[in-house]
Design an enzyme around this catalytic site. Structure first.
Site: not given
Ligand code: UD1
Ligand code: UDP
Length: 364
Positions: A209
């Site tokens: 992601h």
């Molecule tokens: C964010 C964090 C990242 C973290 C990740 C965990 C920042 C800069 N990034 O990245 O550090 O590792 O969360 O998963 O804060 N979206 C949906 N539904 C949701 C959430 C997101 O559709 O419930 C889609 C939307 O199009 C959104 C895109 O994902 O614009 C990105 O979401 P965003 O929260 O900006 O960043 P992540 O890639 O999720």
């Molecule tokens: N995780 C989850 N469901 C999923 C993928 C990840 O519960 O489908 C959990 C995972 O076990 C870990 C956390 O989400 O505890 C990690 O979050 P993510 O990878 O979104 O973000 P990051 O740690 O890179 O910021």
């Protein structure tokens, strides 16, 4: 009674907050108020964790998500400032390195509210990552810096922090992992493996992601071509993050998912269950790299660098820049089922208790 205002917004923060919120709830002189920025909003990216992990319902849900980084962060600062003015907390508590973390830290610092940062001191030394900017700036706004590892504490010392500003507590994710492993095995594992037709240690689990992978068509293509190659001989399970799903469609790469077992994002217990039974985890997630180690599963991390360098040194984690599909395939095949050296860099699963003690010391 001291008021602690905790700000969360993204999936890993809900999981981390679950451990600490329970620990805070046992302290009669501390009152925690939870604020959800809204950054993650899908049912399976947010609500599922509150339900499954028994996290208290947020007192505020700001409903801020999407848009560019500046736009999202600015809107969060604006609305969090109003919440902080209304609540006058004694401490603002933040986790990790997301836009929600930075917004809360900046809004609190400008109002002179002390800030506690959980997961302080982590560095990738790559300032092109949004997370690196978020965590550096948050650390420099914070009064209480709770670090997970020796390396994180050292990073802060190198940046000029004093030893007495840093409290090394271990990793809150280990607390959650230890509390949840048995529950996952007993309540989820068998049924989930049956439903997905997976056998113990006979599949790879993968999550992708991170922005530098999803938003770069060459990297995204190399990663998913590599996973497709692997899938010719091994089952590859992919709980698909919404960002990645959107980018694969945008770059017309959806056909690369054809041979993978693609499923919606999982609940935490489901994820733990699939981690425990995998023979290899392939990821670019920060949290999943550590969970692979907690469950003694080898990990291949598709990034240029990692904050969790101790796992690479101990050979639990292999770092690979995702440029060539064939290379991803070859390294994955070599690393499956391997074991690293015995280490315990993340404490003993007591981080939440130690953080509560640290907070109480601030108020003493
Ligand atoms: C964010 C964090 C990242 C973290 C990740 C965990 C920042 C800069 N990034 O990245 O550090 O590792 O969360 O998963 O804060 N979206 C949906 N539904 C949701 C959430 C997101 O559709 O419930 C889609 C939307 O199009 C959104 C895109 O994902 O614009 C990105 O979401 P965003 O929260 O900006 O960043 P992540 O890639 O999720
Ligand atoms: N995780 C989850 N469901 C999923 C993928 C990840 O519960 O489908 C959990 C995972 O076990 C870990 C956390 O989400 O505890 C990690 O979050 P993510 O990878 O979104 O973000 P990051 O740690 O890179 O910021």
């Amino acid at each position: 009674m001291k008021k602690i205002l905790t700000v969360v917004g993204a999936r890993p923060q809900f999981i981390k907050a679950s451990a600490l919120s329970h620990a805070l709830a046992t302290e009669v002189e501390l009152n925690e108020i939870l604020v959800h920025t809204g950054q993650h909003y899908d049912e399976n990216m947010s609500a599922v964790f509150f339900d499954e992990l028994g996290i208290p319902k947020p007192a505020y849900h700001l409903g801020i998500s999407g848009g560019r980084h500046g736009e999202m962060t600015a809107e969060m600062i604006k609305q969090l400032e109003q919440v902080f003015l209304k609540e006058s907390p004694d401490l603002v508590l933040v986790y990790g390195d997301t836009n929600s973390t930075l917004a809360a830290a900046l809004a609190a610092a400008k109002l002179h509210i002390p800030i506690a940062h959980v997961e302080a001191g982590l560095r990738s030394f790559n300032k092109r990552m949004p997370e690196e900017l978020n965590r550096i700036l948050t650390d420099h706004c914070a009064s209480l810096l709770f670090t997970p590892t020796d390396v994180a504490s050292q990073n802060l010392l190198h940046e000029g922090f004093e030893q007495n500003q840093i409290t090394q507590v271990g990793d809150v994710m280990l607390d959650v992992a230890l509390l949840s492993k048995e529950r996952a095995q007993q309540q989820v594992s068998t049924q989930l493996l049956n439903t997905l037709d997976l056998q113990h240690k006979d599949y790879f689990l993968t999550t992708i992601h991170r922005q530098e992978n999803t938003d770069d068509v060459n990297r995204l293509k190399a990663i998913f071509e590599g996973l497709s190659l692997i899938a010719q001989s091994k089952k590859v399970v992919l709980p698909l993050h919404p960002r990645t799903k959107a980018r694969l469609a945008q770059f017309a790469l959806n056909q690369l998912l054809d041979d993978l077992l693609v499923i919606p994002p999982l609940s935490y217990l489901e994820m733990v269950a699939l981690e425990c039974h995998a023979s290899l985890i392939i990821t670019d997630s920060g949290g999943v790299q550590k969970e692979a180690f907690f469950h003694q599963v080898p990990c291949l991390t598709l990034r240029d660098e990692t904050e969790w360098v101790e796992l690479v040194e101990a050979e639990w984690n292999t770092l690979l820049k995702p440029s060539h599909a064939q290379e991803i395939y070859e390294v994955a095949m070599i690393k499956q089922g391997s074991q690293g050296k015995p280490i315990s860099p993340y404490g003993q699963g007591q981080a939440s208790q130690l953080i509560v003690q640290g907070i109480k010391t601030l108020f003493a």
